[in-house]
Design a protein around this motif. Structure first.
Motif, PDB file in Angstrom:
ATOM      1  N   GLU A 219       0.839  -1.208   0.000  1.00  0.00           N
ATOM      2  CA  GLU A 219       0.000   0.000   0.000  1.00  0.00           C
ATOM      3  C   GLU A 219       0.868   1.250   0.000  1.00  0.00           C
ATOM      4  OE1 GLU A 219      -4.060  -0.102   2.164  1.00  0.00           O
ATOM      5  OE2 GLU A 219      -2.626  -0.955   3.560  1.00  0.00           O
ATOM      6  N   GLY A 220       0.305   2.332  -0.517  1.00  0.00           N
ATOM      7  CA  GLY A 220       0.966   3.616  -0.409  1.00  0.00           C
ATOM      8  C   GLY A 220       2.068   3.860  -1.420  1.00  0.00           C
ATOM      9  N   VAL A 221       2.044   3.144  -2.541  1.00  0.00           N
ATOM     10  CA  VAL A 221       3.067   3.344  -3.572  1.00  0.00           C
ATOM     11  C   VAL A 221       2.823   4.684  -4.261  1.00  0.00           C
ATOM     12  CG1 VAL A 221       4.118   2.410  -5.668  1.00  0.00           C
ATOM     13  CG2 VAL A 221       3.213   0.848  -3.915  1.00  0.00           C
ATOM     14  N   GLU A 222       3.853   5.528  -4.281  1.00  0.00           N
ATOM     15  CA  GLU A 222       3.687   6.863  -4.834  1.00  0.00           C
ATOM     16  C   GLU A 222       4.694   7.211  -5.919  1.00  0.00           C
ATOM     17  OE1 GLU A 222       3.551   9.762  -1.706  1.00  0.00           O
ATOM     18  OE2 GLU A 222       1.520   9.173  -1.102  1.00  0.00           O
ATOM     19  N   PHE A 243      -0.784   4.895  -8.919  1.00  0.00           N
ATOM     20  CA  PHE A 243      -1.680   4.237  -9.872  1.00  0.00           C
ATOM     21  C   PHE A 243      -3.007   4.965 -10.009  1.00  0.00           C
ATOM     22  CE2 PHE A 243       1.043   1.092  -7.826  1.00  0.00           C
ATOM     23  CZ  PHE A 243       1.718   0.594  -8.925  1.00  0.00           C
ATOM     24  N   ALA A 244      -3.604   5.342  -8.882  1.00  0.00           N
ATOM     25  CA  ALA A 244      -4.884   6.045  -8.917  1.00  0.00           C
ATOM     26  C   ALA A 244      -5.252   6.502  -7.514  1.00  0.00           C
ATOM     27  CB  ALA A 244      -5.992   5.144  -9.461  1.00  0.00           C
ATOM     28  N   ARG A 245      -5.837   7.682  -7.438  1.00  0.00           N
ATOM     29  CA  ARG A 245      -6.438   8.134  -6.190  1.00  0.00           C
ATOM     30  C   ARG A 245      -7.836   7.529  -6.065  1.00  0.00           C
ATOM     31  NH1 ARG A 245      -4.130  12.705  -3.720  1.00  0.00           N
ATOM     32  NH2 ARG A 245      -2.233  13.404  -4.801  1.00  0.00           N
ATOM     33  N   PRO A 246      -8.381   7.473  -4.855  1.00  0.00           N
ATOM     34  CA  PRO A 246      -9.750   6.966  -4.710  1.00  0.00           C
ATOM     35  C   PRO A 246     -10.724   7.790  -5.544  1.00  0.00           C
ATOM     36  CG  PRO A 246      -8.663   7.111  -2.573  1.00  0.00           C
ATOM     37  CD  PRO A 246      -7.761   7.796  -3.547  1.00  0.00           C
ATOM     38  N   GLY A 247     -11.656   7.102  -6.178  1.00  0.00           N
ATOM     39  CA  GLY A 247     -12.661   7.774  -6.988  1.00  0.00           C
ATOM     40  C   GLY A 247     -13.980   7.831  -6.237  1.00  0.00           C
ATOM     41  N   PHE A 248     -14.494   9.031  -6.023  1.00  0.00           N
ATOM     42  CA  PHE A 248     -15.744   9.181  -5.285  1.00  0.00           C
ATOM     43  C   PHE A 248     -16.912   8.718  -6.141  1.00  0.00           C
ATOM     44  CE2 PHE A 248     -19.370  11.972  -3.937  1.00  0.00           C
ATOM     45  CZ  PHE A 248     -19.594  11.340  -2.716  1.00  0.00           C
ATOM     46  N   GLU A 249     -17.574   7.672  -5.679  1.00  0.00           N
ATOM     47  CA  GLU A 249     -18.740   7.093  -6.324  1.00  0.00           C
ATOM     48  C   GLU A 249     -18.477   6.652  -7.760  1.00  0.00           C
ATOM     49  OE1 GLU A 249     -22.024   9.804  -5.769  1.00  0.00           O
ATOM     50  OE2 GLU A 249     -22.218   9.278  -3.638  1.00  0.00           O
ATOM     51  N   LEU A 251     -15.461   3.999 -10.216  1.00  0.00           N
ATOM     52  CA  LEU A 251     -14.321   3.088 -10.231  1.00  0.00           C
ATOM     53  C   LEU A 251     -13.233   3.686 -11.127  1.00  0.00           C
ATOM     54  CD1 LEU A 251     -16.182  -0.328 -10.756  1.00  0.00           C
ATOM     55  CD2 LEU A 251     -15.544   0.757  -8.582  1.00  0.00           C
ATOM     56  N   PRO A 252     -12.216   4.299 -10.533  1.00  0.00           N
ATOM     57  CA  PRO A 252     -11.168   4.910 -11.370  1.00  0.00           C
ATOM     58  C   PRO A 252     -10.324   3.840 -12.050  1.00  0.00           C
ATOM     59  CG  PRO A 252     -10.549   5.004  -9.056  1.00  0.00           C
ATOM     60  CD  PRO A 252     -11.946   4.469  -9.089  1.00  0.00           C
ATOM     61  N   MET A 253      -9.984   4.091 -13.303  1.00  0.00           N
ATOM     62  CA  MET A 253      -9.060   3.204 -13.994  1.00  0.00           C
ATOM     63  C   MET A 253      -7.644   3.592 -13.598  1.00  0.00           C
ATOM     64  SD  MET A 253     -10.708   0.954 -15.500  1.00  0.00           S
ATOM     65  CE  MET A 253      -9.314   0.221 -16.342  1.00  0.00           C
ATOM     66  N   PRO A 254      -6.841   2.613 -13.182  1.00  0.00           N
ATOM     67  CA  PRO A 254      -5.499   2.948 -12.720  1.00  0.00           C
ATOM     68  C   PRO A 254      -4.566   3.376 -13.838  1.00  0.00           C
ATOM     69  CG  PRO A 254      -5.803   0.573 -12.781  1.00  0.00           C
ATOM     70  CD  PRO A 254      -7.143   1.181 -13.078  1.00  0.00           C
ATOM     71  N   HIS A 255      -3.629   4.228 -13.485  1.00  0.00           N
ATOM     72  CA  HIS A 255      -2.514   4.542 -14.369  1.00  0.00           C
ATOM     73  C   HIS A 255      -1.674   3.280 -14.506  1.00  0.00           C
ATOM     74  CE1 HIS A 255       1.320   6.108 -15.753  1.00  0.00           C
ATOM     75  NE2 HIS A 255       1.885   5.730 -14.623  1.00  0.00           N
ATOM     76  N   LEU A 256      -1.385   2.874 -15.697  1.00  0.00           N
ATOM     77  CA  LEU A 256      -0.665   1.644 -15.947  1.00  0.00           C
ATOM     78  C   LEU A 256       0.791   1.965 -16.265  1.00  0.00           C
ATOM     79  CD1 LEU A 256      -3.338  -0.157 -18.153  1.00  0.00           C
ATOM     80  CD2 LEU A 256      -3.069  -0.175 -15.658  1.00  0.00           C
ATOM     81  N   PRO A 257       1.706   1.725 -15.333  1.00  0.00           N
ATOM     82  CA  PRO A 257       3.096   2.068 -15.578  1.00  0.00           C
ATOM     83  C   PRO A 257       3.693   1.220 -16.691  1.00  0.00           C
ATOM     84  CG  PRO A 257       2.890   0.738 -13.604  1.00  0.00           C
ATOM     85  CD  PRO A 257       1.496   1.083 -14.047  1.00  0.00           C
ATOM     86  N   CYS A 258       4.612   1.817 -17.415  1.00  0.00           N
ATOM     87  CA  CYS A 258       5.239   1.093 -18.522  1.00  0.00           C
ATOM     88  C   CYS A 258       6.272   0.106 -17.990  1.00  0.00           C
ATOM     89  CB  CYS A 258       5.892   2.078 -19.480  1.00  0.00           C
ATOM     90  SG  CYS A 258       7.197   3.062 -18.713  1.00  0.00           S
TER      91      CYS A 258
END
Length: 258
Positions: A219-222, A243-249, A251-258
């Motif tokens: 957890e907490g990877v920044e 990857f992504a901040r929490p999305g209010f209401e 489902l955020p799609m995560p940033h996909l690292p290369c």
């Protein structure tokens, strides 16, 4: 049977979500499986309580006390399942991870009824539910916590220990119960790429979990540097702002690292 007599009304109260009259909603943060660059997949979404207007968890938790925590715990479970279903979370193939308060559960099979009813009503699969207990909450009765975790496993839920390495139970709990998932406390992860002592702790924790057959989540990877270091240690499931901040209401799609 005085114990049974006092148990029944308490369990009835904790099943009654109407007792919690503070409006709540949920945010969702993705947990990503990414063993090597270019091959990410969703592992889970963690449901995080928010105020109805999107206010942070602290504004809600500040109003939870011993008289309403039972109903609060139940209301969070039901809201998470209802909203995740509305957002079609099962279609993503990810788990829904819900935090629970062990001190708010009297008898696990009685106090799970509202959760089971919500899942049945919405059609949410029980096999996609994971319940997290935070290591930072001081549990009044460790034996009772073990009873809850074992009962949840028997029902078919996944189980997780959250904030591992930061709280009250730690290794003693892990020695007695091996959950499906252990989530490393973000205090061990943040900046660990530049801290040899924490790298050693993380390396041995990862090896221990592998031997125990427990899935490890960081957890907490920044930062990219933290991600690269964790991968070198054999950790491949991550959660954090990188990857992504929490999305209010939603489902955020995560940033996909290369």
């Amino acid at each position: 049977m005085p114990h049974a007599e006092t148990m029944q009304p308490s369990c009835a109260r904790c099943r009654n979500t109407d007792d919690f009259d503070i409006p709540i909603s949920m945010a969702f943060q993705p947990i990503l499986r990414a063993p090597v660059p270019g091959t990410p997949s969703l592992f889970a979404y963690e449901a995080l309580v928010r105020g109805k207007d999107g206010a942070g968890a602290a504004s809600v938790l500040a109003r939870v006390n011993s008289s309403n925590r039972y109903a609060f715990d139940q209301a969070c479970r039901v809201k998470a399942i209802e909203m995740a279903t509305k957002l079609d979370l099962p279609a993503t193939g990810a788990l829904l991870s819900i935090n629970f308060l062990p001190n708010a559960v009297y008898e696990p099979r009685n106090c799970i009824r509202a959760t089971l009813a919500a899942a049945q009503r919405t059609g949410f699969p029980l096999s996609a539910l994971m319940f997290e207990v935070t290591e930072q909450e001081q549990v009044e009765d460790p034996e009772h916590l073990l009873h809850i975790l074992n009962t949840y496993r028997q029902i078919g839920f996944r189980t997780a220990i959250d904030d591992f390495g930061a709280g009250y139970s730690g290794l003693s709990l892990l020695a007695r119960f091996q959950p499906d998932v252990v989530k490393l406390d973000m205090g061990l992860v943040r900046g660990a790429d530049a801290d040899p002592a924490r790298v050693i702790i993380l390396r041995h924790t990862a090896a221990m979990c592998r031997e125990l057959g427990v899935t490890l989540v960081a957890e907490g990877v920044e930062t990219a540097a933290e991600l690269a270091m964790l991968r070198r240690l054999g950790i491949d499931i991550f959660q954090g702002y990188y990857f992504a901040r929490p999305g209010f209401e939603h489902l955020p799609m995560p940033h996909l690292p290369c």
